[in-house]
Design an enzyme around this catalytic site. Structure first.
Site, PDB file in Angstrom:
ATOM      1  N   HIS A 146       0.818  -1.120   0.010  1.00  0.00           N
ATOM      2  CA  HIS A 146      -0.123  -0.201   0.015  1.00  0.00           C
ATOM      3  C   HIS A 146       0.855   1.430   0.081  1.00  0.00           C
ATOM      4  O   HIS A 146       1.866   1.408   0.853  1.00  0.00           O
ATOM      5  CB  HIS A 146      -0.938   0.003   1.270  1.00  0.00           C
ATOM      6  CG  HIS A 146      -1.596   1.199   1.376  1.00  0.00           C
ATOM      7  ND1 HIS A 146      -2.850   1.352   0.668  1.00  0.00           N
ATOM      8  CD2 HIS A 146      -1.563   2.405   1.742  1.00  0.00           C
ATOM      9  CE1 HIS A 146      -3.495   2.631   0.725  1.00  0.00           C
ATOM     10  NE2 HIS A 146      -2.811   3.072   1.848  1.00  0.00           N
TER      11      HIS A 146
ATOM     12  N   LYS B 250      -8.675  -1.280   5.868  1.00  0.00           N
ATOM     13  CA  LYS B 250      -8.805  -1.562   4.305  1.00  0.00           C
ATOM     14  C   LYS B 250      -8.179  -2.652   3.799  1.00  0.00           C
ATOM     15  O   LYS B 250      -8.622  -3.741   2.916  1.00  0.00           O
ATOM     16  CB  LYS B 250      -9.009  -0.323   3.415  1.00  0.00           C
ATOM     17  CG  LYS B 250     -10.075   0.430   3.762  1.00  0.00           C
ATOM     18  CD  LYS B 250      -9.996   2.008   2.933  1.00  0.00           C
ATOM     19  CE  LYS B 250      -9.166   2.952   3.778  1.00  0.00           C
ATOM     20  NZ  LYS B 250      -9.693   4.271   3.417  1.00  0.00           N
TER      21      LYS B 250
ATOM     22  N   SER C 102      -7.819   3.723   9.668  1.00  0.00           N
ATOM     23  CA  SER C 102      -8.476   3.852   8.446  1.00  0.00           C
ATOM     24  C   SER C 102      -7.836   2.805   7.284  1.00  0.00           C
ATOM     25  O   SER C 102      -8.274   2.152   6.698  1.00  0.00           O
ATOM     26  CB  SER C 102      -8.552   5.210   7.762  1.00  0.00           C
ATOM     27  OG  SER C 102      -8.956   5.310   6.667  1.00  0.00           O
TER      28      SER C 102
ATOM     29  N   ASP D 276     -15.523   2.705   7.996  1.00  0.00           N
ATOM     30  CA  ASP D 276     -14.287   3.601   7.766  1.00  0.00           C
ATOM     31  C   ASP D 276     -15.026   4.477   6.632  1.00  0.00           C
ATOM     32  O   ASP D 276     -14.476   5.908   6.825  1.00  0.00           O
ATOM     33  CB  ASP D 276     -13.216   2.913   7.088  1.00  0.00           C
ATOM     34  CG  ASP D 276     -12.434   3.811   6.565  1.00  0.00           C
ATOM     35  OD1 ASP D 276     -11.813   4.609   7.327  1.00  0.00           O
ATOM     36  OD2 ASP D 276     -11.929   3.676   5.249  1.00  0.00           O
TER      37      ASP D 276
HETATM   38  N1  URA Z   1      -6.113   7.479   3.533  1.00  0.00           N
HETATM   39  C1  URA Z   1      -7.131   6.975   4.194  1.00  0.00           C
HETATM   40  O1  URA Z   1      -7.529   5.874   3.478  1.00  0.00           O
HETATM   41  N2  URA Z   1      -7.696   7.210   5.369  1.00  0.00           N
HETATM   42  C2  URA Z   1      -7.298   8.504   5.967  1.00  0.00           C
HETATM   43  O2  URA Z   1      -7.876   8.488   6.897  1.00  0.00           O
HETATM   44  C3  URA Z   1      -6.267   9.281   5.336  1.00  0.00           C
HETATM   45  C4  URA Z   1      -5.736   8.791   3.930  1.00  0.00           C
END
Ligand code: URA
Ligand code: CA
Length: 434
Positions: free
Chosen positions: A82, A187, A183, A161
């Site tokens: 990521h 994911k 956050s 989220d």
């Molecule tokens: N990117 C994300 O996925 N979440 C955040 O809170 C900030 C940047």
């Protein structure tokens, strides 16, 4: 449990329990706790922070708020990569085939999103016929057979989220390290990763502008991953200027092909080898990082990485002959050079502004409804530290319209020159494993 008591507890700097965090996230997802109470709670977090345990609990509560992708039918350790986001970041297109060539399963779920260029899926769609609308079973089979496949985002992943991020956006609470870290990690975990390699960008073109903030975010995410049983590490890499040369969809596909041939830009190549080494090591395909790196260099040299790209593209109905003949990618009607107006050295290439110039050409989406032009974008001819003679090209501009004055002005404004030599920025600042 009453939400007001939990807001008060956080406001006063106390640690919330696992059950309390679950109560909050469940209540927010199902609508029984209103936005205004969650707003107060996130603001309390903004000022008080969260302990390591709270961050892990928040992450898992968000993971459990929706569907989780089951990749258990795929053999091997699934390592996901990521990036916290930058300009012209072509690493995903290179890394997928590169590590898959060594047997690391790459089961990528990807989206489109807003930005200077499209997301990974948009870029891949520059290859004629390529598509990501495949069934789950086919996706699993492709990864087992070829070690690599990409599928479009499906299912209801981390609804908590989505709701929380949208609320933070309008309540000045985006910029909180524990909230950002949980956050992002929620994911990745919901998407089924066993292990995670994070590329945390730092500098003008990044979400985190300073090395201190980037380090803190990296440590927070690595802490969460390792606390919830997913081996996680982070690389902090430079985004003071765009990565590689190309910024644009088809242009980045070509850059990825060049890189897999061993003929890519130095910085992109080096970052891919670094991130790739960690992926191969976490997937337990090598006993050390040094060995992993040698293996990666080897599959670039012997053509196996490039071969893997062809297999990947054709298995999802893409025209793999673009790999041998990139002129089959979408081509822009007009090509212009941005000529240097004086002798000197490039001292700054403000990444996000240069990205905006690419977006003005149509390479990215400003709103969800925007249509991307896959052919257009920019190719930098000089990077920070390079010497330039008056009249030499700084950037090649690929456009489908004739009048590009606005784009040129933006580029001149954001590519700064110095009369004295300038050092090349450090590419990889730190590697964080715990
Ligand atoms: N990117 C994300 O996925 N979440 C955040 O809170 C900030 C940047
Ligand atoms: Ca690039």
């Amino acid at each position: 449990m009453r939400m007001v008591d939990l807001i008060e507890k956080k406001r006063d700097g106390h640690e919330l329990s696992t059950e309390e965090i679950k109560f909050i996230i469940n209540g927010y997802t199902n609508g029984s706790i209103p936005d205004y109470q969650i707003s107060a709670w996130t603001m309390a977090i903004y000022f008080q922070g969260m302990t390591e345990k709270e961050r892990a609990d928040l992450t898992m509560a968000m993971v459990e708020s929706g569907d989780q992708i089951d990749l258990s039918k795929i053999e091997g350790i699934k390592v996901d990569k990521h990036s916290t986001g930058g300009v012209g970041d072509t690493t995903t297109l290179v890394l997928g085939p590169l590590v898959a060539a060594l047997g690391v399963p790459v089961a990528k779920m990807s989206g489109r999103g807003l930005g200077h260029t499209g997301g990974t899926i948009d870029k891949l769609e520059a290859v004629k016929g390529f598509h990501v609308e495949i069934e789950n079973d086919e996706f699993i089979n492709l990864v087992n057979n070829n070690k690599i496949a990409v599928i479009g985002q499906s299912g209801n992943l981390t609804p908590a989220d989505k709701k929380l991020y949208a609320l933070r956006d309008v309540t000045a609470t985006v910029n909180s390290i524990p909230l950002i870290a949980s956050s992002i990690m929620s994911k990745k975990i919901a998407a089924g990763a066993d292990a995670i390699v994070l590329d945390v960008k730092t500098g003008a073109g990044a979400f985190m502008k300073t090395i201190e903030d980037s380090r803190e975010l990296a440590k927070a995410m690595v802490g969460i991953g390792n606390n919830v049983g997913r081996r996680t590490m982070a690389v902090i890499s430079d985004m003071s200027q765009p990565l590689g040369y190309a910024i644009g969809n088809a242009l980045e596909v070509k850059e990825a092909i060049d890189t897999l041939k061993g003929e890519g830009p130095d910085d992109l190549t080096e970052l891919c080898l670094t991130l790739g080494s960690h992926m191969v090591y976490l997937a337990e395909k090598a006993d050390s990082l040094a060995e992993a790196r040698k293996m990666l260099e080897n599959v670039i040299k012997n053509g196996e990485a490039l071969e893997k790209l062809k297999v990947f593209l054709s298995s999802q109905d893409g025209d793999a002959s673009v790999v041998e003949d990139p002129s089959k990618l979408p081509q822009a009607k007009f090509i212009y050079e941005l000529e240097a107006r004086e002798d000197g050295y490039v001292s700054e290439i403000i990444a996000d502004e240069v990205g905006t110039a690419a977006m003005l050409l149509g390479a990215g989406r400003a709103t969800k409804e925007s249509v991307i032009d896959l052919a257009v974008g920019l190719v930098l001819r000089k990077k920070i530290g390079d010497q330039v003679k008056k009249g030499e090209s700084l950037v090649t501009i690929y456009s489908n319209f004739e009048n590009i004055n606005e784009v040129k002005d933006k580029l001149y404004e954001n590519i700064k020159m110095s009369t004295t030599p300038v050092e090349t920025p450090i590419l990889i600042h730190e590697e964080i494993t715990e």
